[in-house]
Design a protein around this motif. Structure first.
Motif, PDB file in Angstrom:
ATOM      1  N   VAL A  17       0.860  -1.183   0.000  1.00 22.29           N
ATOM      2  CA  VAL A  17       0.000   0.000   0.000  1.00 22.29           C
ATOM      3  C   VAL A  17       0.900   1.238   0.000  1.00 22.29           C
ATOM      4  O   VAL A  17       1.952   1.250   0.630  1.00 22.29           O
ATOM      5  N   GLY A  19       0.791   5.830  -0.520  1.00 28.67           N
ATOM      6  CA  GLY A  19      -0.069   7.003  -0.493  1.00 28.67           C
ATOM      7  C   GLY A  19       0.722   8.278  -0.321  1.00 28.67           C
ATOM      8  O   GLY A  19       1.935   8.252  -0.091  1.00 28.67           O
ATOM      9  N   THR A  48      -4.883  -0.412  -7.479  1.00 26.85           N
ATOM     10  CA  THR A  48      -6.190   0.205  -7.265  1.00 26.85           C
ATOM     11  C   THR A  48      -6.020   1.398  -6.343  1.00 26.85           C
ATOM     12  O   THR A  48      -5.169   1.383  -5.447  1.00 26.85           O
ATOM     13  N   TRP A  49      -6.812   2.430  -6.545  1.00 28.00           N
ATOM     14  CA  TRP A  49      -6.635   3.620  -5.719  1.00 28.00           C
ATOM     15  C   TRP A  49      -7.926   4.401  -5.532  1.00 28.00           C
ATOM     16  O   TRP A  49      -8.895   4.214  -6.255  1.00 28.00           O
ATOM     17  N   LYS A  59     -11.595   7.389  -8.119  1.00 35.04           N
ATOM     18  CA  LYS A  59     -11.114   6.035  -7.852  1.00 35.04           C
ATOM     19  C   LYS A  59     -10.797   5.337  -9.162  1.00 35.04           C
ATOM     20  O   LYS A  59     -11.238   5.755 -10.227  1.00 35.04           O
ATOM     21  N   ILE A  71     -11.651   1.392  -1.014  1.00 34.76           N
ATOM     22  CA  ILE A  71     -10.681   2.400  -0.563  1.00 34.76           C
ATOM     23  C   ILE A  71     -11.392   3.720  -0.283  1.00 34.76           C
ATOM     24  O   ILE A  71     -11.189   4.342   0.768  1.00 34.76           O
ATOM     25  N   VAL A  85      -4.599   6.905  -1.696  1.00 33.27           N
ATOM     26  CA  VAL A  85      -4.140   5.615  -1.175  1.00 33.27           C
ATOM     27  C   VAL A  85      -4.223   4.612  -2.327  1.00 33.27           C
ATOM     28  O   VAL A  85      -5.267   4.475  -2.968  1.00 33.27           O
ATOM     29  N   VAL A  87      -3.574   0.613  -3.329  1.00 34.53           N
ATOM     30  CA  VAL A  87      -3.340  -0.762  -2.877  1.00 34.53           C
ATOM     31  C   VAL A  87      -2.879  -1.558  -4.093  1.00 34.53           C
ATOM     32  O   VAL A  87      -3.581  -1.628  -5.099  1.00 34.53           O
ATOM     33  N   VAL A 104      -7.799  -5.608   0.906  1.00 38.57           N
ATOM     34  CA  VAL A 104      -7.745  -4.184   0.530  1.00 38.57           C
ATOM     35  C   VAL A 104      -8.063  -3.334   1.761  1.00 38.57           C
ATOM     36  O   VAL A 104      -7.368  -2.362   2.053  1.00 38.57           O
ATOM     37  N   GLN A 105      -9.109  -3.708   2.504  1.00 40.37           N
ATOM     38  CA  GLN A 105      -9.463  -2.965   3.719  1.00 40.37           C
ATOM     39  C   GLN A 105      -8.317  -2.972   4.721  1.00 40.37           C
ATOM     40  O   GLN A 105      -7.994  -1.934   5.307  1.00 40.37           O
ATOM     41  N   VAL A 108      -5.472  -0.640   3.602  1.00 45.27           N
ATOM     42  CA  VAL A 108      -5.808   0.774   3.818  1.00 45.27           C
ATOM     43  C   VAL A 108      -5.732   1.102   5.310  1.00 45.27           C
ATOM     44  O   VAL A 108      -5.179   2.132   5.703  1.00 45.27           O
ATOM     45  N   TYR A 111      -2.163   1.445   6.329  1.00 47.36           N
ATOM     46  CA  TYR A 111      -1.604   2.690   5.795  1.00 47.36           C
ATOM     47  C   TYR A 111      -2.061   3.901   6.606  1.00 47.36           C
ATOM     48  O   TYR A 111      -1.243   4.743   6.973  1.00 47.36           O
TER      49      TYR A 111
END
Length: 118
Positions: A17, A19, A48-49, A59, A71, A85, A87, A104-105, A108, A111
């Motif tokens: 991750v 950012g 993915t962002w 996104k 995200i 952010v 991922v 993914v969760q 984030v 991060y």
């Protein structure tokens, strides 16, 4: 740019991750371009962002359907604006099903804690 590498590994898939500050769609594109200057990230299966800007949410799922929205929801829930952010996932050969969204969760969440945004 803050990057946390190899934070999750599941059935061969690996996650990172990244950012940083981001206020516009152009800055998001520049951030991704900078991230992909690292060959490892350029060759990733998915980057993915999500980012919440003054003009609204942005996104990109990059082929990982629904991941950008995951995200965005987390950023909105924490009230984080002007911070992208990303991922990153390197596919390991086995489908993860719904577990990919949990990863993914988690990426984030890690991060946001590491960046002091929670």
């Amino acid at each position: 740019m803050l990057t946390l590498d190899n934070i999750i590994s599941d059935r061969g898939s690996k996650y990172a991750v990244s950012g940083g500050p981001c206020a516009t769609a152009e800055e998001a594109a520049a951030f991704l371009k900078e991230l992909k200057r690292k060959k490892k990230f350029a060759k990733a299966t998915h980057n993915t962002w999500g980012v919440v800007t003054a003009d609204g949410p942005l996104k990109n799922d990059d082929g990982e359907a629904g991941a950008g929205m995951v995200i965005l929801r987390m950023l909105e829930r924490e009230g984080v604006q002007g911070h992208i952010v990303v991922v990153t996932r390197w596919y390991g050969g086995k489908h993860l099903g719904g577990d990919r969204f949990r990863h993914v969760q988690e990426a984030v969440r890690v991060y946001l804690e590491e960046a002091g945004l929670t």
